[in-house]
Design a protein around this motif. Structure first.
Motif, PDB file in Angstrom:
ATOM      1  N   LEU A   7      39.195 -72.260  66.406  1.00 46.73           N
ATOM      2  CA  LEU A   7      38.810 -70.610  65.348  1.00 46.73           C
ATOM      3  C   LEU A   7      37.769 -70.451  65.754  1.00 46.73           C
ATOM      4  O   LEU A   7      36.469 -71.023  65.593  1.00 46.73           O
ATOM      5  CB  LEU A   7      39.120 -70.723  64.386  1.00 46.73           C
ATOM      6  N   THR A   8      37.814 -68.943  65.710  1.00 43.29           N
ATOM      7  CA  THR A   8      36.335 -68.000  65.893  1.00 43.29           C
ATOM      8  C   THR A   8      36.932 -67.303  65.367  1.00 43.29           C
ATOM      9  O   THR A   8      38.014 -65.730  65.368  1.00 43.29           O
ATOM     10  CB  THR A   8      36.326 -67.901  67.037  1.00 43.29           C
ATOM     11  N   LYS A   9      36.343 -65.864  64.049  1.00 42.77           N
ATOM     12  CA  LYS A   9      36.064 -65.305  63.856  1.00 42.77           C
ATOM     13  C   LYS A   9      34.714 -64.074  63.238  1.00 42.77           C
ATOM     14  O   LYS A   9      33.633 -64.985  62.632  1.00 42.77           O
ATOM     15  CB  LYS A   9      36.628 -64.930  62.321  1.00 42.77           C
ATOM     16  N   ARG A  10      34.920 -62.485  63.807  1.00 44.71           N
ATOM     17  CA  ARG A  10      33.531 -62.006  63.361  1.00 44.71           C
ATOM     18  C   ARG A  10      33.426 -60.950  62.774  1.00 44.71           C
ATOM     19  O   ARG A  10      35.121 -60.471  62.819  1.00 44.71           O
ATOM     20  CB  ARG A  10      33.411 -61.649  65.215  1.00 44.71           C
ATOM     21  N   ALA A  16      31.133 -65.594  61.579  1.00 38.32           N
ATOM     22  CA  ALA A  16      31.604 -66.170  60.658  1.00 38.32           C
ATOM     23  C   ALA A  16      32.271 -67.787  60.302  1.00 38.32           C
ATOM     24  O   ALA A  16      31.628 -68.666  60.252  1.00 38.32           O
ATOM     25  CB  ALA A  16      32.981 -65.585  59.191  1.00 38.32           C
ATOM     26  N   VAL A  17      33.007 -67.372  61.742  1.00 39.33           N
ATOM     27  CA  VAL A  17      33.675 -69.374  62.211  1.00 39.33           C
ATOM     28  C   VAL A  17      33.004 -68.721  63.547  1.00 39.33           C
ATOM     29  O   VAL A  17      33.965 -68.278  64.382  1.00 39.33           O
ATOM     30  CB  VAL A  17      35.226 -68.962  61.436  1.00 39.33           C
ATOM     31  N   ASN A  18      33.600 -70.678  63.983  1.00 40.19           N
ATOM     32  CA  ASN A  18      32.495 -70.497  65.601  1.00 40.19           C
ATOM     33  C   ASN A  18      33.855 -71.121  66.229  1.00 40.19           C
ATOM     34  O   ASN A  18      33.299 -72.515  66.153  1.00 40.19           O
ATOM     35  CB  ASN A  18      31.227 -70.380  65.601  1.00 40.19           C
ATOM     36  N   GLY A  19      34.260 -71.621  66.723  1.00 39.39           N
ATOM     37  CA  GLY A  19      34.889 -72.235  67.303  1.00 39.39           C
ATOM     38  C   GLY A  19      35.468 -73.493  67.079  1.00 39.39           C
ATOM     39  O   GLY A  19      35.162 -74.654  66.978  1.00 39.39           O
ATOM     40  N   LEU A  20      35.824 -73.915  65.604  1.00 34.41           N
ATOM     41  CA  LEU A  20      36.085 -74.438  64.954  1.00 34.41           C
ATOM     42  C   LEU A  20      37.719 -75.111  65.098  1.00 34.41           C
ATOM     43  O   LEU A  20      38.289 -74.633  64.646  1.00 34.41           O
ATOM     44  CB  LEU A  20      35.849 -73.810  63.300  1.00 34.41           C
ATOM     45  N   THR A  21      37.490 -76.475  65.357  1.00 34.06           N
ATOM     46  CA  THR A  21      38.698 -77.417  65.451  1.00 34.06           C
ATOM     47  C   THR A  21      38.402 -78.765  64.094  1.00 34.06           C
ATOM     48  O   THR A  21      37.548 -78.793  63.906  1.00 34.06           O
ATOM     49  CB  THR A  21      38.780 -77.478  66.328  1.00 34.06           C
ATOM     50  N   PHE A  22      39.813 -78.784  63.804  1.00 35.15           N
ATOM     51  CA  PHE A  22      39.941 -79.496  63.014  1.00 35.15           C
ATOM     52  C   PHE A  22      42.193 -80.104  62.341  1.00 35.15           C
ATOM     53  O   PHE A  22      42.548 -78.593  63.005  1.00 35.15           O
ATOM     54  CB  PHE A  22      39.278 -79.056  61.377  1.00 35.15           C
ATOM     55  N   THR A  43      37.400 -69.374  57.306  1.00 37.97           N
ATOM     56  CA  THR A  43      39.071 -70.661  57.418  1.00 37.97           C
ATOM     57  C   THR A  43      39.761 -70.371  56.831  1.00 37.97           C
ATOM     58  O   THR A  43      41.443 -70.044  57.368  1.00 37.97           O
ATOM     59  CB  THR A  43      38.319 -71.993  57.339  1.00 37.97           C
ATOM     60  N   MET A  44      40.200 -70.739  55.291  1.00 35.96           N
ATOM     61  CA  MET A  44      41.816 -70.801  54.328  1.00 35.96           C
ATOM     62  C   MET A  44      41.958 -69.678  54.863  1.00 35.96           C
ATOM     63  O   MET A  44      43.292 -69.433  54.100  1.00 35.96           O
ATOM     64  CB  MET A  44      41.005 -70.206  53.303  1.00 35.96           C
ATOM     65  N   ARG A  45      42.015 -68.423  55.139  1.00 39.15           N
ATOM     66  CA  ARG A  45      42.372 -66.762  54.842  1.00 39.15           C
ATOM     67  C   ARG A  45      43.062 -67.013  56.091  1.00 39.15           C
ATOM     68  O   ARG A  45      44.093 -66.513  56.174  1.00 39.15           O
ATOM     69  CB  ARG A  45      40.822 -65.555  54.326  1.00 39.15           C
ATOM     70  N   MET A  46      42.441 -67.559  56.894  1.00 38.39           N
ATOM     71  CA  MET A  46      43.024 -67.839  58.085  1.00 38.39           C
ATOM     72  C   MET A  46      44.273 -68.412  58.752  1.00 38.39           C
ATOM     73  O   MET A  46      45.452 -68.432  59.143  1.00 38.39           O
ATOM     74  CB  MET A  46      41.928 -67.777  59.596  1.00 38.39           C
ATOM     75  N   VAL A  47      43.846 -69.588  57.208  1.00 42.59           N
ATOM     76  CA  VAL A  47      45.623 -70.158  57.342  1.00 42.59           C
ATOM     77  C   VAL A  47      45.990 -69.754  57.010  1.00 42.59           C
ATOM     78  O   VAL A  47      47.615 -69.721  57.340  1.00 42.59           O
ATOM     79  CB  VAL A  47      44.550 -71.842  56.632  1.00 42.59           C
ATOM     80  N   LEU A  48      46.104 -68.723  55.984  1.00 39.18           N
ATOM     81  CA  LEU A  48      46.865 -68.599  55.492  1.00 39.18           C
ATOM     82  C   LEU A  48      47.745 -66.870  56.299  1.00 39.18           C
ATOM     83  O   LEU A  48      48.435 -66.078  55.454  1.00 39.18           O
ATOM     84  CB  LEU A  48      47.117 -68.258  53.874  1.00 39.18           C
ATOM     85  N   GLY A  49      47.196 -66.914  57.036  1.00 32.93           N
ATOM     86  CA  GLY A  49      47.685 -65.188  57.527  1.00 32.93           C
ATOM     87  C   GLY A  49      46.753 -64.237  56.913  1.00 32.93           C
ATOM     88  O   GLY A  49      47.068 -62.885  57.371  1.00 32.93           O
ATOM     89  N   LEU A  50      45.996 -64.338  56.537  1.00 29.24           N
ATOM     90  CA  LEU A  50      44.942 -63.052  55.938  1.00 29.24           C
ATOM     91  C   LEU A  50      44.444 -62.867  56.298  1.00 29.24           C
ATOM     92  O   LEU A  50      43.724 -61.314  56.416  1.00 29.24           O
ATOM     93  CB  LEU A  50      44.783 -63.561  54.245  1.00 29.24           C
ATOM     94  N   ASP A  51      43.798 -63.462  57.519  1.00 28.91           N
ATOM     95  CA  ASP A  51      42.813 -62.672  58.413  1.00 28.91           C
ATOM     96  C   ASP A  51      43.198 -63.348  59.917  1.00 28.91           C
ATOM     97  O   ASP A  51      43.701 -64.707  60.121  1.00 28.91           O
ATOM     98  CB  ASP A  51      40.817 -63.129  57.886  1.00 28.91           C
ATOM     99  N   THR A  52      42.555 -62.395  60.809  1.00 30.13           N
ATOM    100  CA  THR A  52      43.583 -62.846  62.134  1.00 30.13           C
ATOM    101  C   THR A  52      42.462 -62.723  62.316  1.00 30.13           C
ATOM    102  O   THR A  52      41.282 -62.565  62.967  1.00 30.13           O
ATOM    103  CB  THR A  52      44.223 -61.614  63.059  1.00 30.13           C
ATOM    104  N   PRO A  53      42.738 -64.663  63.157  1.00 25.89           N
ATOM    105  CA  PRO A  53      41.188 -64.592  64.106  1.00 25.89           C
ATOM    106  C   PRO A  53      41.288 -64.262  65.508  1.00 25.89           C
ATOM    107  O   PRO A  53      41.775 -63.367  66.529  1.00 25.89           O
ATOM    108  CB  PRO A  53      41.472 -66.308  64.929  1.00 25.89           C
ATOM    109  N   ASP A  54      39.320 -64.276  65.916  1.00 18.81           N
ATOM    110  CA  ASP A  54      40.081 -63.730  67.218  1.00 18.81           C
ATOM    111  C   ASP A  54      39.397 -64.159  68.391  1.00 18.81           C
ATOM    112  O   ASP A  54      40.044 -63.579  69.098  1.00 18.81           O
ATOM    113  CB  ASP A  54      37.903 -62.815  67.297  1.00 18.81           C
ATOM    114  N   ALA A  55      39.792 -65.108  68.059  1.00 22.62           N
ATOM    115  CA  ALA A  55      40.542 -66.498  69.377  1.00 22.62           C
ATOM    116  C   ALA A  55      40.503 -67.785  67.905  1.00 22.62           C
ATOM    117  O   ALA A  55      40.110 -68.486  67.193  1.00 22.62           O
ATOM    118  CB  ALA A  55      38.733 -67.352  69.797  1.00 22.62           C
ATOM    119  N   GLY A  56      41.354 -68.488  69.722  1.00 19.68           N
ATOM    120  CA  GLY A  56      42.007 -69.823  68.661  1.00 19.68           C
ATOM    121  C   GLY A  56      43.326 -69.757  67.766  1.00 19.68           C
ATOM    122  O   GLY A  56      43.756 -67.980  67.943  1.00 19.68           O
TER     123      GLY A  56
END
Length: 305
Positions: A7-10, A16-22, A43-56
């Motif tokens: 997961l990556t988000k800019r 804000a999030v850089n290549g996160l894997t868990f 990260t929690m917003r990306m889990v719920l589809g509220l933010d779209t990852p730039d990668a991952g």
């Protein structure tokens, strides 16, 4: 299960999030920790589809959130306990959400009873205290009887009885085979709640594993001993090659357990007034591991004045 993969988000130039894997496993309470600005909320917003990852990507029970057919029946979340219409009652708030997801009205009353709000079900949410809003937020997360649950700072505003209640609730939900993913800054409470940990700093993964492994691998262990015959014990420790430091009138010995240290003191003729193991703590382990990932430390704050 929650699976984050790269997961990556800019936001502009800020990563804000850089290549996160868990992975957050089913049947476990997973604590999500990190300093302010580490990327937890993003990260929690990306889990719920509220933010779209730039990668991952991130999967919930094998699917991206936006592809779930019945999202509230799969994932329940409380990211902001103050999110509600102040003019609606607690029951109306939950029934509105239930109707939008094909959930029977009776489920609203069931979860209100579960969180202890059944006696104020008809009261307007705008009149609720912060603790009551927390309970309403938890009821909202439980509305669809989901397999995966996300909570952000769930104990804010709760009294001691409420904190014990939410801790037991999370353990019970995990025991039913659900995935419970919880973020909090209250480390003593997290130490009693989480079974697994995901720790991030500056958007990157720092640690993933069990609570026990985290505390054991990052914290110092030893034995604290006080004696009126400190010189005799120092000599005996030196002859044994043991390492020790002095702190607040006591010796802190590493590399020896309490039994061995007690026997050594007896042989040296040193009467002991205290012999207590020093075990690791989540707070100590967390501060050690995230020291370099904290954006603004107290030392920096003092230097800036």
């Amino acid at each position: 299960m929650i699976e984050a993969r790269g997961l990556t988000k800019r936001y502009g130039r800020t990563v804000a999030v850089n290549g996160l894997t868990f992975t957050a496993r089913a049947g476990r309470v997973t604590g999500f920790l990190g300093p302010n600005g580490a990327g937890k909320s993003t990260t929690m917003r990306m889990v719920l589809g509220l933010d779209t990852p730039d990668a991952g990507d991130v999967l919930v029970d094998g699917e991206p959130y936006r592809r779930l057919r019945d999202p509230l029946r799969t994932v329940g979340a409380m990211l902001d306990a103050t999110w509600r219409h102040p003019g609606r009652s607690a029951r109306e708030h939950l029934r509105w959400l239930a109707a939008s997801n094909g959930i029977p009205d009776r489920r609203a009353d069931e979860v209100l009873t579960l969180v202890g709000l059944d006696t104020v079900a008809k009261k307007r949410a705008g009149q609720f205290s912060l603790g009551m809003l927390q309970r309403l937020g938890i009821a909202t997360a439980l509305l669809g009887d989901p397999r995966v649950l996300l909570f952000d700072e769930p104990v804010n505003g709760l009294d001691p009885e409420g904190i014990v209640w939410i801790r037991r609730l999370m353990h019970a939900l995990a025991a039913e085979g659900r995935t419970v993913f919880v973020s909090s800054h209250l480390l003593p409470e997290m130490a009693q709640t989480a079974q697994d940990l995901v720790v991030i700093g500056r958007g990157r993964l720092i640690y993933q594993g069990t609570m026990e492994e985290f505390v054991a691998r990052t914290s110092e262990h030893g034995v604290r001993v006080r004696t009126p015959h400190a010189e005799a014990l120092r000599t005996a420790l030196g002859e044994r090659g043991a390492q020790f430091t002095e702190h607040d009138g006591a010796l802190v010995v590493s590399g020896m357990d309490s039994d061995a240290l007690g026997e050594l003191a007896f042989t040296a003729g040193a009467t002991l007034h205290e012999l207590s193991p020093i075990t690791g703590s989540l707070e100590r382990a967390y501060l050690e591991l995230t020291r370099e990932a904290t954006e603004f430390t107290m030392e920096q704050q003092g230097a800036a004045r």
